[in-house]
Design an enzyme around this catalytic site. Structure first.
Site, PDB file in Angstrom:
ATOM      1  N   PRO A 187       0.798  -1.428  -0.043  1.00 34.99           N
ATOM      2  CA  PRO A 187      -0.034  -0.006  -0.026  1.00 34.99           C
ATOM      3  C   PRO A 187       0.901   1.507  -0.092  1.00 34.99           C
ATOM      4  O   PRO A 187       0.263   2.269  -0.036  1.00 34.99           O
ATOM      5  CB  PRO A 187      -0.926  -0.071   1.320  1.00 34.99           C
ATOM      6  CG  PRO A 187      -0.525  -1.574   1.881  1.00 34.99           C
ATOM      7  CD  PRO A 187       0.664  -2.027   1.130  1.00 34.99           C
ATOM      8  N   LYS A 188       2.169   1.190   0.133  1.00 29.28           N
ATOM      9  CA  LYS A 188       2.896   2.407   0.359  1.00 29.28           C
ATOM     10  C   LYS A 188       2.898   3.391  -0.977  1.00 29.28           C
ATOM     11  O   LYS A 188       2.580   2.745  -1.984  1.00 29.28           O
ATOM     12  CB  LYS A 188       4.174   2.063   0.767  1.00 29.28           C
ATOM     13  CG  LYS A 188       4.444   1.403   2.047  1.00 29.28           C
ATOM     14  CD  LYS A 188       3.526   2.220   3.244  1.00 29.28           C
ATOM     15  CE  LYS A 188       3.981   1.475   4.580  1.00 29.28           C
ATOM     16  NZ  LYS A 188       3.123   0.305   4.921  1.00 29.28           N
ATOM     17  N   ILE A 189       3.736   4.549  -0.952  1.00 23.99           N
ATOM     18  CA  ILE A 189       3.486   5.532  -1.922  1.00 23.99           C
ATOM     19  C   ILE A 189       4.241   4.796  -3.002  1.00 23.99           C
ATOM     20  O   ILE A 189       4.110   5.236  -4.137  1.00 23.99           O
ATOM     21  CB  ILE A 189       4.072   6.828  -1.628  1.00 23.99           C
ATOM     22  CG1 ILE A 189       3.715   7.832  -2.588  1.00 23.99           C
ATOM     23  CG2 ILE A 189       5.580   6.687  -1.110  1.00 23.99           C
ATOM     24  CD1 ILE A 189       3.949   9.264  -2.229  1.00 23.99           C
TER      25      ILE A 189
END
Length: 367
Positions: A187-189
């Site tokens: 889910p991270k950028i």
């Protein structure tokens, strides 16, 4: 709007990542970490302004190695926020240190410094400061640096959600502590599927980290060990993806800020939805986090409308894995009202407008 379900979050990979992996495989490489990994580390170091970057297999292990490299040992106490992903306390619990839970600020969900002061004992050896959703604590990072220095504590920054976020003094979040830790989970950028990175300006710490992640040996490819270490290495395939993801980071930073601004604009005046204090000039939101009334019913309504959401982290001290007594009203409130709205970088303005319209519709009907 079409009928496609709007997920709360999904990673974004493109042709560039696919091409990079294929090109690497055509080289007949060993896949284990090597030159691509070194390049990925260099890109992170340059972006954050750090002297050293060490990548590992995930963001939990990165925190574990950070604590070990900072000298934390079994039975030492480590102050952690009661609102965080459970990886934060688990990372030190893994080798026998004792996480001590402290409540967070209501505006930022970062550690409440006055409550941190009250939690320090003779056994306290470190503070893990989590920059929740890229935010920094209200007293400022300098106050935490001074607190750690005055009490001879290691300040470790869990910046898992903070790549692309800065303190007002211009330092990238993760640079204030002796070590800063980032995550590249889905889910991270930016994502490499799983993965973590550690940044530091301390040569000795960097030396320890590289040995801790690679069996404690004096150099790659030999069996001479000058310290105890483990196997938390990266892979070249992940690095191929990470390099391409880093090239897209700044555009994603800008889009994430636009997404939050659009949500805030459309939901202004909806009393049942409250945003946290996000400094969009300096920091980049990872997820769109809000406090909402009648959360369960809202979630169900949005799901039936083709919109995914996710409940924010519950208070860790109340989770079955820990069950530690204590009153932590802010993190308890988040456990009751906290909600993550759709936050993927590929969200369109039309989708955001649709989500906001459905939230308004829910509260208009329920009132």
């Amino acid at each position: 709007m079409n009928n496609e379900f709007i997920m709360q979050m999904r990673p974004l990979f493109g042709e560039e990542e696919k091409k990079a992996i294929c090109e690497y495989m055509d080289e007949d490489g060993f896949i284990t970490e090597f030159k691509r990994t070194e390049k990925f580390e260099q890109m992170i170091a340059e972006y954050t302004g750090a002297k050293h970057c060490v990548v590992v297999n995930n963001g939990t292990i990165s925190l574990t190695l950070a604590a070990m490299a900072a000298g934390i040992k079994s039975d030492d106490e480590v102050i952690v926020p009661n609102y965080t992903m459970i990886a934060t306390p688990n990372s030190v619990k893994m080798f026998g240190a004792v996480p001590v839970f402290v409540d967070v600020e209501p505006d930022t969900l970062c550690l409440d410094i006055e409550k941190v002061k009250s939690a320090i004992t003779e056994k306290t050896k470190a503070i893990i400061l989590v920059s929740a959703n890229g935010r920094y604590p209200k007293p400022g990072i300098n106050a935490f640096e001074k607190l750690a220095s005055d009490n001879n504590l290691a300040l470790i920054e869990d910046a898992a959600q903070s790549l692309g976020s800065y303190y007002p003094d211009g330092r990238h979040i993760g640079k204030a502590g002796v070590i800063g830790s980032f995550s590249f989970s889905a889910p991270k950028i930016i994502s490499t599927g799983q993965g973590g990175a550690l940044i530091t300006d301390n040569d000795e710490i960097a030396y320890k980290l590289r040995r801790l992640k690679d069996f404690g040996r004096s150099g790659g490819g030999n069996d001479i060990h000058d310290s105890i270490g483990f196997n938390f290495k990266f892979t070249e395939l992940q690095a191929c993806i990470g390099i391409e993801q880093m090239k897209k980071l700044q555009l994603r930073v800008e889009r994430k800020k636009e997404i939050l601004s659009r949500y805030q604009h459309h939901l202004t005046g909806v009393d049942e939805v409250n945003f946290f204090d996000q400094d969009l000039e300096c920091t980049t939101p990872w997820f769109i986090d809000v406090l909402v009334e009648n959360r369960d019913a809202l979630q169900l309504f949005l799901k039936e409308s083709g919109i995914g959401t996710r409940v924010m982290y519950p208070p860790i001290n109340e989770q079955e894995a820990y069950r530690v007594s204590g009153e932590h009203p802010v993190s308890q409130s988040i456990g009751q009202k906290g909600l993550w709205l759709p936050s993927a970088v590929q969200l369109t303005d039309e989708q955001i407008d649709y989500v906001c319209g459905k939230i308004k519709e829910f509260y208009e009907v329920s009132n």
